[in-house]
Design a protein around this motif. Structure first.
Motif, PDB file in Angstrom:
ATOM      1  N   VAL A  43      88.976  -3.803   8.576  1.00  0.00           N
ATOM      2  CA  VAL A  43      87.709  -3.146   8.875  1.00  0.00           C
ATOM      3  C   VAL A  43      87.706  -2.595  10.293  1.00  0.00           C
ATOM      4  O   VAL A  43      87.228  -1.480  10.550  1.00  0.00           O
ATOM      5  CB  VAL A  43      86.533  -4.119   8.673  1.00  0.00           C
ATOM      6  N   GLY A  44      88.250  -3.349  11.234  1.00  0.00           N
ATOM      7  CA  GLY A  44      88.288  -2.895  12.621  1.00  0.00           C
ATOM      8  C   GLY A  44      89.128  -1.638  12.790  1.00  0.00           C
ATOM      9  O   GLY A  44      88.707  -0.677  13.449  1.00  0.00           O
ATOM     10  N   ILE A  45      90.308  -1.610  12.180  1.00  0.00           N
ATOM     11  CA  ILE A  45      91.158  -0.420  12.268  1.00  0.00           C
ATOM     12  C   ILE A  45      90.475   0.770  11.603  1.00  0.00           C
ATOM     13  O   ILE A  45      90.485   1.894  12.128  1.00  0.00           O
ATOM     14  CB  ILE A  45      92.532  -0.710  11.628  1.00  0.00           C
ATOM     15  N   GLY A  46      89.878   0.533  10.439  1.00  0.00           N
ATOM     16  CA  GLY A  46      89.184   1.616   9.753  1.00  0.00           C
ATOM     17  C   GLY A  46      87.999   2.138  10.536  1.00  0.00           C
ATOM     18  O   GLY A  46      87.731   3.342  10.567  1.00  0.00           O
ATOM     19  N   ALA A  47      87.278   1.222  11.195  1.00  0.00           N
ATOM     20  CA  ALA A  47      86.103   1.637  11.976  1.00  0.00           C
ATOM     21  C   ALA A  47      86.521   2.506  13.164  1.00  0.00           C
ATOM     22  O   ALA A  47      85.887   3.530  13.450  1.00  0.00           O
ATOM     23  CB  ALA A  47      85.348   0.409  12.467  1.00  0.00           C
ATOM     24  N   MET A  48      87.590   2.114  13.843  1.00  0.00           N
ATOM     25  CA  MET A  48      88.055   2.911  14.977  1.00  0.00           C
ATOM     26  C   MET A  48      88.511   4.297  14.523  1.00  0.00           C
ATOM     27  O   MET A  48      88.235   5.308  15.183  1.00  0.00           O
ATOM     28  CB  MET A  48      89.173   2.181  15.713  1.00  0.00           C
ATOM     29  N   GLY A  49      89.204   4.351  13.393  1.00  0.00           N
ATOM     30  CA  GLY A  49      89.634   5.643  12.872  1.00  0.00           C
ATOM     31  C   GLY A  49      88.464   6.519  12.472  1.00  0.00           C
ATOM     32  O   GLY A  49      88.460   7.736  12.709  1.00  0.00           O
ATOM     33  N   THR A  50      87.440   5.912  11.872  1.00  0.00           N
ATOM     34  CA  THR A  50      86.268   6.668  11.434  1.00  0.00           C
ATOM     35  C   THR A  50      85.509   7.238  12.623  1.00  0.00           C
ATOM     36  O   THR A  50      85.110   8.410  12.626  1.00  0.00           O
ATOM     37  CB  THR A  50      85.340   5.763  10.606  1.00  0.00           C
ATOM     38  N   VAL A  51      85.292   6.409  13.643  1.00  0.00           N
ATOM     39  CA  VAL A  51      84.565   6.880  14.831  1.00  0.00           C
ATOM     40  C   VAL A  51      85.346   7.978  15.534  1.00  0.00           C
ATOM     41  O   VAL A  51      84.780   8.994  15.973  1.00  0.00           O
ATOM     42  CB  VAL A  51      84.291   5.706  15.778  1.00  0.00           C
ATOM     43  N   THR A  52      86.666   7.805  15.648  1.00  0.00           N
ATOM     44  CA  THR A  52      87.495   8.832  16.291  1.00  0.00           C
ATOM     45  C   THR A  52      87.402  10.154  15.539  1.00  0.00           C
ATOM     46  O   THR A  52      87.262  11.227  16.149  1.00  0.00           O
ATOM     47  CB  THR A  52      88.954   8.364  16.363  1.00  0.00           C
ATOM     48  N   ALA A  53      87.479  10.089  14.208  1.00  0.00           N
ATOM     49  CA  ALA A  53      87.391  11.308  13.403  1.00  0.00           C
ATOM     50  C   ALA A  53      86.023  11.961  13.539  1.00  0.00           C
ATOM     51  O   ALA A  53      85.911  13.193  13.613  1.00  0.00           O
ATOM     52  CB  ALA A  53      87.678  10.978  11.942  1.00  0.00           C
ATOM     53  N   ALA A  54      84.961  11.141  13.580  1.00  0.00           N
ATOM     54  CA  ALA A  54      83.609  11.697  13.701  1.00  0.00           C
ATOM     55  C   ALA A  54      83.407  12.383  15.046  1.00  0.00           C
ATOM     56  O   ALA A  54      82.829  13.472  15.122  1.00  0.00           O
ATOM     57  CB  ALA A  54      82.576  10.581  13.508  1.00  0.00           C
ATOM     58  N   VAL A  55      83.887  11.751  16.117  1.00  0.00           N
ATOM     59  CA  VAL A  55      83.753  12.359  17.444  1.00  0.00           C
ATOM     60  C   VAL A  55      84.556  13.651  17.529  1.00  0.00           C
ATOM     61  O   VAL A  55      84.097  14.664  18.068  1.00  0.00           O
ATOM     62  CB  VAL A  55      84.201  11.363  18.532  1.00  0.00           C
ATOM     63  N   ALA A  56      85.780  13.634  16.975  1.00  0.00           N
ATOM     64  CA  ALA A  56      86.602  14.848  16.986  1.00  0.00           C
ATOM     65  C   ALA A  56      85.937  15.972  16.203  1.00  0.00           C
ATOM     66  O   ALA A  56      85.937  17.136  16.631  1.00  0.00           O
ATOM     67  CB  ALA A  56      87.976  14.544  16.407  1.00  0.00           C
ATOM     68  N   SER A  57      85.355  15.629  15.051  1.00  0.00           N
ATOM     69  CA  SER A  57      84.654  16.637  14.253  1.00  0.00           C
ATOM     70  C   SER A  57      83.477  17.225  15.011  1.00  0.00           C
ATOM     71  O   SER A  57      83.230  18.435  14.974  1.00  0.00           O
ATOM     72  CB  SER A  57      84.182  16.010  12.938  1.00  0.00           C
ATOM     73  N   ARG A  58      82.745  16.347  15.715  1.00  0.00           N
ATOM     74  CA  ARG A  58      81.594  16.831  16.484  1.00  0.00           C
ATOM     75  C   ARG A  58      82.038  17.753  17.614  1.00  0.00           C
ATOM     76  O   ARG A  58      81.389  18.775  17.887  1.00  0.00           O
ATOM     77  CB  ARG A  58      80.837  15.633  17.057  1.00  0.00           C
ATOM     78  N   LEU A  59      83.138  17.428  18.282  1.00  0.00           N
ATOM     79  CA  LEU A  59      83.640  18.280  19.350  1.00  0.00           C
ATOM     80  C   LEU A  59      84.110  19.631  18.823  1.00  0.00           C
ATOM     81  O   LEU A  59      83.886  20.676  19.451  1.00  0.00           O
ATOM     82  CB  LEU A  59      84.783  17.576  20.086  1.00  0.00           C
ATOM     83  N   VAL A  60      84.770  19.622  17.658  1.00  0.00           N
ATOM     84  CA  VAL A  60      85.224  20.876  17.061  1.00  0.00           C
ATOM     85  C   VAL A  60      84.032  21.754  16.694  1.00  0.00           C
ATOM     86  O   VAL A  60      84.045  22.973  16.921  1.00  0.00           O
ATOM     87  CB  VAL A  60      86.090  20.592  15.818  1.00  0.00           C
ATOM     88  N   GLN A  61      82.985  21.149  16.137  1.00  0.00           N
ATOM     89  CA  GLN A  61      81.790  21.916  15.806  1.00  0.00           C
ATOM     90  C   GLN A  61      81.140  22.501  17.049  1.00  0.00           C
ATOM     91  O   GLN A  61      80.681  23.651  17.041  1.00  0.00           O
ATOM     92  CB  GLN A  61      80.792  21.014  15.066  1.00  0.00           C
ATOM     93  N   ALA A  62      81.116  21.725  18.135  1.00  0.00           N
ATOM     94  CA  ALA A  62      80.513  22.223  19.374  1.00  0.00           C
ATOM     95  C   ALA A  62      81.318  23.390  19.941  1.00  0.00           C
ATOM     96  O   ALA A  62      80.753  24.390  20.395  1.00  0.00           O
ATOM     97  CB  ALA A  62      80.432  21.095  20.397  1.00  0.00           C
ATOM     98  N   ARG A  63      82.642  23.286  19.889  1.00  0.00           N
ATOM     99  CA  ARG A  63      83.480  24.378  20.395  1.00  0.00           C
ATOM    100  C   ARG A  63      83.332  25.620  19.533  1.00  0.00           C
ATOM    101  O   ARG A  63      83.324  26.749  20.049  1.00  0.00           O
ATOM    102  CB  ARG A  63      84.941  23.936  20.439  1.00  0.00           C
ATOM    103  N   ALA A  64      83.213  25.444  18.223  1.00  0.00           N
ATOM    104  CA  ALA A  64      83.019  26.592  17.338  1.00  0.00           C
ATOM    105  C   ALA A  64      81.692  27.274  17.619  1.00  0.00           C
ATOM    106  O   ALA A  64      81.601  28.512  17.616  1.00  0.00           O
ATOM    107  CB  ALA A  64      83.091  26.139  15.884  1.00  0.00           C
ATOM    108  N   ALA A  65      80.659  26.469  17.869  1.00  0.00           N
ATOM    109  CA  ALA A  65      79.349  27.053  18.183  1.00  0.00           C
ATOM    110  C   ALA A  65      79.397  27.804  19.511  1.00  0.00           C
ATOM    111  O   ALA A  65      78.808  28.892  19.644  1.00  0.00           O
ATOM    112  CB  ALA A  65      78.290  25.947  18.229  1.00  0.00           C
ATOM    113  N   ASP A  66      80.101  27.251  20.498  1.00  0.00           N
ATOM    114  CA  ASP A  66      80.233  27.937  21.787  1.00  0.00           C
ATOM    115  C   ASP A  66      80.986  29.253  21.639  1.00  0.00           C
ATOM    116  O   ASP A  66      80.618  30.275  22.244  1.00  0.00           O
ATOM    117  CB  ASP A  66      80.954  27.036  22.790  1.00  0.00           C
TER     118      ASP A  66
END
Length: 247
Positions: free
Chosen positions: A182-205
């Motif tokens: 669960v811990g490994i999966g949680a870290m991977g999920t949060v990392t993917a979510a943050v990366a997705s949010r950053l990509v969306q922000a860069r696309a909007a910019d």
């Protein structure tokens, strides 16, 4: 409005969800207190299974009202597991996580982070209590109090693993393995979510920069037409205002 109409089902879920959430939290709290108490009263077990019976009734009612019952079962596997495994109290809370509007109404990245945080918190508390129940009284066990169990669960799920506390029973070690996954999966999920949010922000910019560049180009073209005498001063002012209003 018939009893099987979608509006009736939606109204039932809206009214029952807060109470089910409260009961799930109470059920998990009772489990933790029971695990931390060497000789818990029998009444707590009655309360726990009474809450389980409420979840059974809610699930059967929603199943009966579902237009496609097989599809309902496929969409709600945690609900079914929470009924089939009444001793796993955490499933009751996790089963209603996805139905909470505070989570479902967010964007994808925010929903993933919020859901992961709640899941990690529930799993840490539930498995800490479960390990404490298994380890208490075992030969050579060093996880004998709730604070120790919570500390062990936190160091395990974060993959720190100080080694000062460790389960000695086979069941306790199995719970530890679940925490690691669960811990490994949680870290991977949060990392993917943050990366997705950053990509969306860069696309909007990038989109905003492209729109600004296009507006500047159109203003230059209007200026050229004005200097060449194609546009009168009034026409130039009107078109310039229209362009700026759109931008």
């Amino acid at each position: 409005m018939t009893a099987t109409s979608p509006a009736f089902v939606a109204r039932w879920e809206q009214r029952s969800l807060p109470w089910l959430t409260l009961l799930a939290v109470v059920s998990l709290a009772v489990f933790v207190i029971t695990a931390a108490t060497p000789h818990p009263p029998a009444a707590w077990r009655v309360v726990d299974y009474g809450i389980w019976a409420v979840f059974v009734g809610d699930f059967l009612l929603r199943l009966a009202l579902a237009p496609q019952r097989w599809q309902f079962l496929r969409r709600n596997p945690l609900d079914l597991l929470a009924l089939l495994l009444p001793s796993v109290r955490a499933l009751r809370l996790l089963s209603i996580l996805g139905r909470l509007s505070v989570v479902a109404g967010r964007g994808r990245a925010e929903r993933m982070i919020a859901s992961t945080g709640v899941v990690v918190a529930v799993v840490v508390v539930a498995l800490a209590a479960a390990v404490l129940s298994e380890e208490r009284g075992a030969t050579g066990a060093n996880i004998t109090t709730l604070p120790d169990a919570l500390w062990w669960a936190m160091t395990t799920i974060t993959t720190v693993g100080y080694g000062d506390l460790a389960p000695v029973t086979p069941t306790g070690r199995a719970f530890g393995a679940v925490l690691m996954v669960v811990g490994i999966g949680a870290m991977g999920t949060v990392t993917a979510a943050v990366a997705s949010r950053l990509v969306q922000a860069r696309a909007a910019d990038a989109e905003a920069e492209g729109a600004a560049a296009g507006a500047v180009g159109q203003l230059r073209a209007l200026g050229e037409l004005y200097r060449e005498g194609v546009l009168t001063p009034d026409e130039f002012a009107v078109k310039k205002r229209e362009l700026l209003d759109r931008w």
